[in-house]
Enzyme design. Structure first.
Site, PDB file in Angstrom:
ATOM      1  N   ARG A  34       0.808  -1.223   0.000  1.00  0.00           N
ATOM      2  CA  ARG A  34       0.000   0.000   0.000  1.00  0.00           C
ATOM      3  C   ARG A  34       0.840   1.272   0.000  1.00  0.00           C
ATOM      4  NH1 ARG A  34      -5.064  -1.356   2.576  1.00  0.00           N
ATOM      5  NH2 ARG A  34      -5.965  -2.934   1.213  1.00  0.00           N
ATOM      6  N   ASP A 142      -6.300  19.126  -3.532  1.00  0.00           N
ATOM      7  CA  ASP A 142      -5.630  18.105  -2.737  1.00  0.00           C
ATOM      8  C   ASP A 142      -4.146  18.404  -2.741  1.00  0.00           C
ATOM      9  OD1 ASP A 142      -6.595  15.191  -1.612  1.00  0.00           O
ATOM     10  OD2 ASP A 142      -4.456  15.220  -2.083  1.00  0.00           O
TER      11      ASP A 142
END
Lengths: 274, 190, 127
Positions: A34, A142
């Site tokens: 991840r 973002d």
């Protein structure tokens, strides 16, 4: 395997502290899988370097990305649906009534990740207030360039569109693009995505009528929370509305906001003269 | 004759698409990853590394019939197929898996992967119910898109392969069409 | 709350059943649409049916149409859970009367989110 026991322990502690989720021993492979994309994106060779980097130069943004990569697979569309219901039932009708007929409304989706929140708002506008949709623009920001690009592309995986998006909205607002789904052009035109670091001075944007700043403040310490709220308020119209995450509040952080209950959710509005 | 020549000639004589014009390895990989996350476990990782399949393999597949017609075939070692089935059944897995459990669970993975692959193909196609047994033969080597993966260190191959032999104008010397062995005769009775 | 899980794959029935049981549902299952109609005809009419599309004997779409034809079963929410994932197929299922549509592959979170949308999450499940 590049992840040392010390690095893994550090990741475990951070994830536990920020999310109360326990990563069991033996999940090193999960951490590797991840976090590797984050490491690569930061120009680092492996996850070990990523951990060293964040440990020596603490950064709430990078901590947030690590925690999110390990704790959430996909963002839901109508995540905690009530703040969206309130938008079309209360907030926008009030704002439209208060503004002149030609005036535009601006909505900000801060820390937009891959864009689900911004497009949820856009879909609601098209479905519930088609006449007003043309007067509204949505800014999605973002910290991560990758997330900004994903938001711009408006493409989502099968697993992502399964998360809390009503099937009727999927077929109305998306078309298939290979193994993914793509948001229709009319919605993409409503959304402008750009990079923005909430913990630093903000670029010139707005002024915003509505701000969604959800599940972001929890990652920052008190002085930074205060600074972010102050900066956000400086980009908002005096009668604007701020939505925070269900577990977040301005109370005890910044007393220049007034909490307004909207059905089952609540919003915050700048206090006059504060 | 090289594969390239075969493809060129085929395109010149026939509008029938081959799978490599319709899907790529990266798409199959991402479809497989999502199927694994959903069915096998949210933390399951598929590593795109080729490795030799063991001698005792099992395949599960679904047929896709439409503008492109063929099969989506998963192949792995028999023991890995059992492990996959056990992972699928999670807490409700019986202490000893019988053949029917494996056929059912391993077949369902092919169904889910095949459904996603079908959706990426142009036009409307129909999906068959899953089959489990010995893999259908590759009929046309230039109508195959295959990826090789490792799951928990064990090899898993996913092959999207056409059901039709290469056209007579472009015979494939490696895989001659064999009229005596149809796809379905390889199937293990359920 | 009651749910009827309809899928020809035993593994998939177990997966969906265990997710729904976790949300407090009383669950029965059926291997195809015909078996599911038998359950309904017994008088066991659930709040929710999860329905696969491709099944032997009677497929999911035929089942949805059969349920729609009987007013006594109107209270049942029908959610397709299927690997059929083309745009046109979803439209077809919704037009036939399905209320929601989950595409395989899905995660347990996806089922929870859909049930929340439908107001069919009996327990307050904390994220």
């Amino acid at each position: 395997m590049t992840l040392t026991a010390t690095s893994f322990d550090w990741v475990r502690q951070v994830v536990h502290r920020e999310s109360a989720i326990v990563l069991a021993p033996g999940k090193e492979y999960l951490v590797e899988a991840r976090l590797l994309p984050i490491a690569r994106q930061m120009g680092l060779a492996d996850v070990g370097q990523l951990v060293d980097n964040v440990r020596t130069r603490p950064s709430p943004e990078n901590t947030r990305r690590i925690v999110e990569a390990l704790t959430t697979n996909e963002t839901s569309w109508f995540r905690d649906g009530d703040p969206f219901t309130a938008l079309t039932t209360t907030v926008l009708p009030a704002l439209l009534a208060a503004r002149g007929a030609g005036e535009r409304l601006q909505i900000w989706s801060a820390a937009c990740s891959s864009g689900q929140e911004a497009y949820t708002i856009a879909m609601l506008l098209e479905d519930a207030m088609p006449n007003a949709a043309g007067r509204v623009s949505i800014t999605a920001t973002d910290l991560s360039r990758e997330m900004v690009e994903r938001t711009r592309a408006g493409r989502f995986s099968q697993l992502e569109v399964n998360r809390g998006l009503p099937a009727s909205m999927l077929v109305r607002h998306f078309t298939r693009a290979g193994s993914e789904w793509e948001v229709n052009a009319s919605l993409r035109r409503m959304v402008t995505a750009t990079e923005c670091n909430l913990a630093a001075p903000l670029p010139r944007m707005g002024p915003f009528d509505v701000v969604y700043l959800r599940n972001v403040l929890i990652y920052f310490d008190l002085p930074t929370k205060q600074a972010i709220l102050r900066r956000v308020r400086s980009l908002m119209r005096p009668d604007g509305w701020l939505f925070l995450g269900a577990a977040e509040t301005t109370l005890g952080v910044d007393d220049s906001w007034e909490r307004v209950v909207l059905g089952r959710s609540s919003a915050y509005r700048p206090l006059k003269g504060a | 004759m090289t594969a390239f020549d075969t493809a060129e000639r085929r395109r010149a004589t026939d509008a029938r698409p081959v799978i490599t014009e319709l899907i790529d390895e990266a798409t199959i990989q991402s479809i497989a990853e999502q199927a694994w996350i959903s069915l096998v476990g949210e933390e399951e990782v598929l590593v795109p590394l080729p490795a030799e399949l063991p001698a005792d393999v099992l395949s599960s597949w679904v047929d896709v019939v439409g503008p492109w017609t063929g099969s989506v075939v998963l192949t792995t070692g028999r023991r890995t197929a059992e492990e996959l089935s056990r992972a699928l059944l999670r807490d409700s897995a019986p202490p000893v898996l019988d053949e029917e459990d494996v056929v059912d669970a391993f077949g369902e993975i092919a169904n889910v992967v095949g459904g996603s692959i079908k959706a990426t193909l142009p036009g409307h196609s129909a999906l068959s119910l899953p089959s489990v047994g010995a893999s259908p033969e590759v009929r046309n080597a230039s109508d195959v898109c295959r990826i090789d993966l490792l799951w928990r260190g064990e090899p898993v191959a996913i092959s999207v392969q056409g059901a039709l032999p290469a056209l007579p104008s472009s015979p494939d010397p490696h895989h001659p069409a064999d009229p005596d062995r149809s796809t379905y005769e390889n199937e293990v009775p359920l | 709350m009651r749910a009827l899980v309809i899928d020809d794959s035993r593994a998939m029935r177990r997966i969906v059943s265990s997710i729904l049981t976790g949300f407090g549902y009383e669950v029965r299952d059926a291997g195809h649409g015909g078996e599911a109609l038998e359950v309904l005809n017994e008088g066991w009419v659930p709040d929710l049916a999860t329905i696969d599309w491709n099944m032997p004997v009677m497929d999911g779409l035929q089942f949805v149409s059969a349920v729609r034809a009987n007013p006594a079963w109107r209270s049942m929410t029908m959610m397709m859970v299927t690997s059929e994932s083309e745009h046109t197929q979803i439209v077809r299922a919704l037009a036939a009367g399905a209320h929601e549509y989950v595409i395989k592959p899905f995660t347990a979170d996806a089922i929870r989110d859909k049930l929340a949308l439908l107001g069919l999450l009996p327990q307050e499940v904390v994220l």
